[in-house]
Design a protein around this motif. Sequence first.
Motif, PDB file in Angstrom:
ATOM      1  N   VAL A  43       0.774  -1.204   0.070  1.00 35.67           N
ATOM      2  CA  VAL A  43       0.017   0.197   0.074  1.00 35.67           C
ATOM      3  C   VAL A  43       0.723   1.191  -0.152  1.00 35.67           C
ATOM      4  N   ARG A  44       2.064   1.192   0.490  1.00 34.19           N
ATOM      5  CA  ARG A  44       3.065   2.105   0.229  1.00 34.19           C
ATOM      6  C   ARG A  44       2.517   3.595   0.870  1.00 34.19           C
ATOM      7  N   PRO A  45       2.077   3.777   2.315  1.00 37.75           N
ATOM      8  CA  PRO A  45       1.673   4.702   2.904  1.00 37.75           C
ATOM      9  C   PRO A  45       2.389   5.827   2.818  1.00 37.75           C
ATOM     10  N   GLN A  46       1.916   7.174   2.556  1.00 30.83           N
ATOM     11  CA  GLN A  46       2.428   8.324   2.491  1.00 30.83           C
ATOM     12  C   GLN A  46       1.609   9.297   2.952  1.00 30.83           C
ATOM     13  N   GLY A  47       2.214  10.505   3.456  1.00 23.39           N
ATOM     14  CA  GLY A  47       1.188  11.436   4.021  1.00 23.39           C
ATOM     15  C   GLY A  47       1.669  11.602   5.490  1.00 23.39           C
ATOM     16  N   PRO A  48       1.194  12.932   6.015  1.00 25.45           N
ATOM     17  CA  PRO A  48       1.164  13.346   7.512  1.00 25.45           C
ATOM     18  C   PRO A  48       0.392  12.400   8.626  1.00 25.45           C
ATOM     19  N   ASN A  49      -0.565  12.041   8.232  1.00 30.18           N
ATOM     20  CA  ASN A  49      -1.532  11.439   9.010  1.00 30.18           C
ATOM     21  C   ASN A  49      -1.194   9.909   9.505  1.00 30.18           C
ATOM     22  N   ALA A  50      -1.981   9.403  10.397  1.00 31.91           N
ATOM     23  CA  ALA A  50      -1.740   8.185  11.085  1.00 31.91           C
ATOM     24  C   ALA A  50      -3.031   7.232  10.979  1.00 31.91           C
ATOM     25  N   ALA A  51      -2.904   6.149  10.790  1.00 29.76           N
ATOM     26  CA  ALA A  51      -4.338   5.248  11.052  1.00 29.76           C
ATOM     27  C   ALA A  51      -3.780   3.872  11.349  1.00 29.76           C
TER      28      ALA A  51
END
Length: 394
Positions: free
Chosen positions: A366-374
């Motif tokens: 999924v290669r997560p990118q960005g400032p948020n968390a989940a």
Amino acid sequence: MNQLDALRSPEGRALLDEVRDTDPAHELAVATRLRRTHPAELVSAALGQARLRQRAAAKFGAEDAGRMFFTPDGVEQSTRAGVAAHRAGRLRELGVASVADLCCGIGGDAIALARAGIRVLAVDRDPVTAAAARANAEALGLEGLVEVREADVTEVDTTGYDAVFVDPARRGGRGGRGTGGRIFDPEAYSPPLSWAVGAARRAPVAAALKVAPGIPHEVVPEDAEAEWISDGGDVKEAVLWFGTAPGTVRATLLPGPRTLVGAGLPDPPVREPGRYLYEPDGAVIRAHLVADVAERVDGGLLDATIAYVTADELRPTPYATAYEITDRMPFHVKRLRALLREREVGTLTVKKRGSAVEPEELRRKVRPQGPNAATVFLTRVAGAPTMLLGHPAR
């Protein structure tokens, strides 16, 4: 034995002080320098002991670990200090004034018992291990309360002691404390669980038997209480108690302690996912007390075979971590990747129960990118592979 004696000599203690904070990356240079003025074997022993003390700090705290003496097996298999203190406190509350600590290892439990004001006979049949236990009692100023004996525990007379504590070896190899794999059959412990139970039943006041947290519930004796203990969220051990409350099942969470005592509830119903998902502590799951958590939060199960509880309302409990669920979807990597990009999620925590997918494999895809968390839960809902996306409840 010779190494331990040498390390306890004035020269050995001075070396231990000098190498206390040695970085493993600089060990060769330190060893080369020290061998110019000290015997090579003593330098090697001191550096090895420094490494063991550094590892042991996580279990015993830096202050105690910096004064104690360890073996590699002793660091690996000894009880975490907080867990040992909890058990010693329970014995003290039961009115126990003396304990025969059988299979004492390097003395972690004996130290906790002595600090609780309990007189201890600590027994181990391995001479190096027994010597380390004796050295540790002396190093911590507890030799007046701890007698260490090198002997086969099955041949030790425990008459005259209020209680017994038995920590059977659960690994293959010499004396069950070698480098082999874990032993899951309680009768393959050294000594066998049946012998330990017999010794426990002869204790005049109480007894505690340390067993693997995966012990089958059906082998727990009817006259024993079973307690599963976690520390900082990690399940550490189970204890069979005698002289307390026969048939009781409890989960204890450290630090605290917080203890959940089972009420004998039936399995919770399976229901549709609500707004919140509760992940019970590992000790709760091992103790089969998920139903007790579900009752506290007025929830049910996502699936009859999986220890995730779901509910419509947030009811904080120390026995489970609550998450607010924002999305539910069938298992589909591309859909998850698209959702994470839409939400700008760069920090993704992957939790799973009932799924064969490995968390690291999913993160790569999924290669997560960005400032948020989940947080994504890979699980089953009423038997169907499902992904639930959310975050810790606030």
